[in-house]
Design a protein around this motif. Structure first.
Motif, mmCIF file in Angstrom:
data_model
loop_
_atom_site.group_PDB
_atom_site.id
_atom_site.type_symbol
_atom_site.label_atom_id
_atom_site.label_comp_id
_atom_site.label_asym_id
_atom_site.label_seq_id
_atom_site.Cartn_x
_atom_site.Cartn_y
_atom_site.Cartn_z
ATOM 1 N N VAL A 19 9.766 -8.792 55.282
ATOM 2 C CA VAL A 19 10.801 -8.721 56.316
ATOM 3 C C VAL A 19 12.023 -9.522 55.884
ATOM 4 O O VAL A 19 13.168 -9.046 55.972
ATOM 5 N N LEU A 23 15.830 -7.932 55.043
ATOM 6 C CA LEU A 23 17.049 -8.373 55.723
ATOM 7 C C LEU A 23 18.043 -8.973 54.747
ATOM 8 O O LEU A 23 19.261 -8.782 54.875
ATOM 9 N N ALA A 29 16.780 -3.974 59.170
ATOM 10 C CA ALA A 29 15.449 -3.483 58.844
ATOM 11 C C ALA A 29 14.746 -3.063 60.119
ATOM 12 O O ALA A 29 15.151 -3.418 61.235
ATOM 13 N N ILE A 124 17.129 -9.872 66.820
ATOM 14 C CA ILE A 124 15.905 -9.076 66.797
ATOM 15 C C ILE A 124 15.827 -8.294 68.096
ATOM 16 O O ILE A 124 15.799 -8.876 69.182
ATOM 17 N N LEU A 156 17.245 -6.782 63.132
ATOM 18 C CA LEU A 156 15.869 -6.318 62.944
ATOM 19 C C LEU A 156 15.412 -5.616 64.214
ATOM 20 O O LEU A 156 15.418 -6.208 65.293
ATOM 21 N N THR A 158 12.263 -4.005 66.135
ATOM 22 C CA THR A 158 10.808 -4.067 66.066
ATOM 23 C C THR A 158 10.197 -3.270 67.212
ATOM 24 O O THR A 158 10.786 -3.137 68.287
#
Length: 316
Positions: A19, A23, A29, A124, A156, A158
């Motif tokens: 991860v 990034l 990502a 995130i 990011l 998720t």
């Protein structure tokens, strides 16, 4: 903030270097990991390196507060020190805060006020699969911010069940990192009500269905060990079923967004006595309830829908 070796041994740990590498290389990502792997709590701590604040966006206030409390406990600190949160009407942060958990609504308003997100190193977006309006807006704003103002801002996305390829494409063909988790056998028991049930109308749920959910929960307590997690559509239904479970040999704990933080915390901590946790859909993926061995699903969930006739959002 803390080394990988100091993190709990959860399935997300082996992919943390991937991860960080994704990034560092691409700036954005996608992380796909099943519920309970630690993506919500371990990844932000692993990304916080003192160069800027890590902002974690959750779709619900309950999940935001719970994630912040869990991360703070991993560091042996109180919420508001190195890990804090900001939700509507409640904020616990300080100058030392390196990881801040917010709701997606708070993040959208922050992006409108300060598009550069000064002092923020990474954002995130958790639980992207839920596709709330605020989540989609935040993702769109962040893409524009990275393109025009902050190419150094790491993003990011998720999720436990996201369309990874689509998210990757939206983020400019961002790399996808996947975490695996061991699977365990699950026994499914279909227990329909004995008589007819009136279909939901608006926000009304047939009381006979709730009576049957309470009876099924009592059966689960009698036939199986461990805690029982019961899914219900809302706080009103939770209160009714809780009243019908009075006297069972277990602690009955409601879990929904209207409750104070102390009550929510009780549902997210293991306890010596058996528990029945009555929860809304927030416990499907945003939270991990420990000790659960049986799940009773009422089969209903309230979801946001757009009423195009009135031009307003509504719950169905």
């Amino acid at each position: 903030m803390i080394t990988d070796g100091a993190l709990p041994d959860l399935p997300i740990r082996p992919v943390l270097p991937r991860v960080r590498s994704a990034l560092a290389g691409a700036g954005a990502a996608v992380l796909v990991a099943p519920p309970g792997t630690g993506k919500t709590t371990l990844v932000p701590l692993a990304l916080a390196e003192g160069t800027g604040r890590v902002v974690v966006a959750e779709p619900r206030r309950l999940a935001a507060r719970a994630a912040a409390r869990r991360m703070a406990s991993l560091l042996g600190e109180r919420v508001g020190d190195r890990v804090g949160y900001t939700v509507r009407g409640d904020k616990q942060t300080s100058r030392r805060t390196q990881v801040e958990v917010v709701t997606t609504g708070v993040l959208v308003r922050r992006l409108q006020r300060d598009p550069e997100l000064a002092g923020t190193a990474a954002v995130i977006l958790d639980e992207c699969h839920e596709r709330h309006l605020d989540t989609d807006l935040a993702l769109a704003f962040l893409i524009e911010v990275r393109a025009a103002l902050r190419p150094d801002l790491a993003v990011l996305a998720t999720s436990a069940t996201a369309d990874a390829e689509r998210l990757s494409e939206v983020l400019g063909d961002a790399p996808v990192v996947a975490a695996e988790s061991p699977l365990f056998p699950v026994e499914v028991r279909w227990t329909p009500p004995a008589g007819p049930i009136t279909p939901p109308l608006g926000l009304r749920v047939d009381p006979k269905l709730l009576d049957h959910v309470a009876a099924t929960t009592r059966r689960a307590l009698a036939e199986s060990p461990g805690d029982v997690l019961v899914f219900l559509p809302g706080a009103r239904e939770i209160d009714r079923v809780a009243g019908q479970l009075a006297g069972v040999e277990a602690d009955v704990i409601p879990l929904h967004g209207r409750q104070p933080g102390a009550v929510q915390d009780a549902a997210l901590r293991p306890a010596p006595r058996r528990r029945v946790v009555l929860a809304t859909a927030v416990a499907e993926s945003s939270l991990t309830v420990p000790g659960v061995r049986v799940v009773v699903d009422a089969g209903l969930s309230r979801v946001p829908r757009m009423d195009h006739a009135r031009g307003l959002g509504t719950l169905a």
